[in-house]
Design an enzyme around this catalytic site. Sequence first.
Site, PDB file in Angstrom:
ATOM      1  N   ARG A 189      -1.653  -5.837  -8.652  1.00 17.88           N
ATOM      2  CA  ARG A 189      -0.653  -6.809  -8.234  1.00 17.88           C
ATOM      3  C   ARG A 189      -0.429  -7.879  -9.280  1.00 17.88           C
ATOM      4  NH1 ARG A 189      -3.378  -7.189  -2.460  1.00 17.88           N
ATOM      5  NH2 ARG A 189      -5.069  -6.600  -3.816  1.00 17.88           N
ATOM      6  N   SER A 217      -3.163  -7.539   2.749  1.00 18.17           N
ATOM      7  CA  SER A 217      -3.387  -7.481   4.199  1.00 18.17           C
ATOM      8  C   SER A 217      -3.917  -8.822   4.699  1.00 18.17           C
ATOM      9  CB  SER A 217      -4.411  -6.399   4.553  1.00 18.17           C
ATOM     10  OG  SER A 217      -3.976  -5.155   4.125  1.00 18.17           O
ATOM     11  N   LYS A 220     -18.077  -6.306   6.561  1.00 18.16           N
ATOM     12  CA  LYS A 220     -16.867  -7.121   6.613  1.00 18.16           C
ATOM     13  C   LYS A 220     -16.176  -6.922   7.957  1.00 18.16           C
ATOM     14  CE  LYS A 220     -12.794  -7.750   3.819  1.00 18.16           C
ATOM     15  NZ  LYS A 220     -11.974  -7.098   2.809  1.00 18.16           N
ATOM     16  N   HIS A 226       0.843  -1.205   0.000  1.00 21.09           N
ATOM     17  CA  HIS A 226       0.000   0.000   0.000  1.00 21.09           C
ATOM     18  C   HIS A 226       0.878   1.254   0.000  1.00 21.09           C
ATOM     19  CE1 HIS A 226      -3.054  -2.580   2.432  1.00 21.09           C
ATOM     20  NE2 HIS A 226      -3.576  -2.420   1.235  1.00 21.09           N
TER      21      HIS A 226
HETATM   22  P1  ADP Z   1      -5.708  -5.954   0.511  1.00 23.28           P
HETATM   23  O1  ADP Z   1      -6.268  -6.804   1.616  1.00 23.28           O
HETATM   24  O2  ADP Z   1      -5.764  -6.648  -0.805  1.00 23.28           O
HETATM   25  O3  ADP Z   1      -4.377  -5.393   0.836  1.00 23.28           O
HETATM   26  P2  ADP Z   1      -6.995  -3.312   0.430  1.00 23.28           P
HETATM   27  O4  ADP Z   1      -8.437  -3.068   0.191  1.00 23.28           O
HETATM   28  O5  ADP Z   1      -6.463  -2.785   1.703  1.00 23.28           O
HETATM   29  O6  ADP Z   1      -6.805  -4.837   0.309  1.00 23.28           O
HETATM   30  O7  ADP Z   1      -6.141  -2.724  -0.756  1.00 23.28           O
HETATM   31  C1  ADP Z   1      -6.443  -1.474  -1.267  1.00 23.28           C
HETATM   32  C2  ADP Z   1      -5.767  -1.250  -2.568  1.00 23.28           C
HETATM   33  O8  ADP Z   1      -4.367  -1.151  -2.340  1.00 23.28           O
HETATM   34  C3  ADP Z   1      -5.910  -2.392  -3.563  1.00 23.28           C
HETATM   35  O9  ADP Z   1      -7.062  -2.243  -4.315  1.00 23.28           O
HETATM   36  C4  ADP Z   1      -4.693  -2.182  -4.409  1.00 23.28           C
HETATM   37  O10 ADP Z   1      -4.954  -1.151  -5.342  1.00 23.28           O
HETATM   38  C5  ADP Z   1      -3.683  -1.666  -3.431  1.00 23.28           C
HETATM   39  N1  ADP Z   1      -2.787  -2.722  -2.952  1.00 23.28           N
HETATM   40  C6  ADP Z   1      -2.984  -3.620  -1.972  1.00 23.28           C
HETATM   41  N2  ADP Z   1      -1.900  -4.409  -1.806  1.00 23.28           N
HETATM   42  C7  ADP Z   1      -1.002  -3.994  -2.709  1.00 23.28           C
HETATM   43  C8  ADP Z   1       0.306  -4.413  -3.079  1.00 23.28           C
HETATM   44  N3  ADP Z   1       0.902  -5.433  -2.473  1.00 23.28           N
HETATM   45  N4  ADP Z   1       0.921  -3.746  -4.067  1.00 23.28           N
HETATM   46  C9  ADP Z   1       0.302  -2.727  -4.676  1.00 23.28           C
HETATM   47  N5  ADP Z   1      -0.928  -2.300  -4.412  1.00 23.28           N
HETATM   48  C10 ADP Z   1      -1.575  -2.910  -3.444  1.00 23.28           C
END
Ligand code: ADP
Length: 163
Positions: free
Chosen positions: A90, A127, A41, A17
């Site tokens: 990703r 996450s 959720k 993130h």
């Molecule tokens: P997650 O549980 O998949 O991390 P989030 O809803 O917190 O879910 O993620 C928000 C956004 O952050 C995703 O839609 C994506 O655009 C971005 N994101 C999440 N993880 C990554 C990563 N490892 N690399 C790049 N972008 C990411």
Amino acid sequence: MRKAVCPGSFDPVTKGHLDIVSRASKIFDEVTVAVLINKRKASLFTVDERIEMLERETAHLDNVRVESFYGLLVDFCLERDIKAIVKGLRAISDFDYELQMAQMNHRLTEVETLFVSTNPLYSYLSSSLVKEVATYGGDVSGLVPDEVLTQLLEKLAQQNNQS
Ligand code: ADP
């Protein structure tokens, strides 16, 4: 002023993130990290805890702010005159859903979605995976900031004690 939003659950924030947020902050004048309040959720961290972590981990980026939102992301954008949503891609598996969302959001309000290709170091990182691995004692250091790791381990220990 060019404004963008990086939306997500950030439960908890990972280095994947933060990589996207910091790259967006170099392109836009102002980046808002928007923490989704999703009542359907279950989350490990409260919205306030997630906001606090994000504020701490982005404190060095002057043009980044953190807020929460509930409902449609495009309404959040309209209220703040934000014209772009920045998302990390990703893998190709992210693409299908993200494309649908981007097209729907554009139809609703003409807000554009820009995809940033994930740093290969973090392409497998989410996450949910971090939480799952940490729950069973796996080493997730290096995948989340150090203070987030400490908070994560504390939270999981609290949960263990309650069950
Ligand atoms: P997650 O549980 O998949 O991390 P989030 O809803 O917190 O879910 O993620 C928000 C956004 O952050 C995703 O839609 C994506 O655009 C971005 N994101 C999440 N993880 C990554 C990563 N490892 N690399 C790049 N972008 C990411």
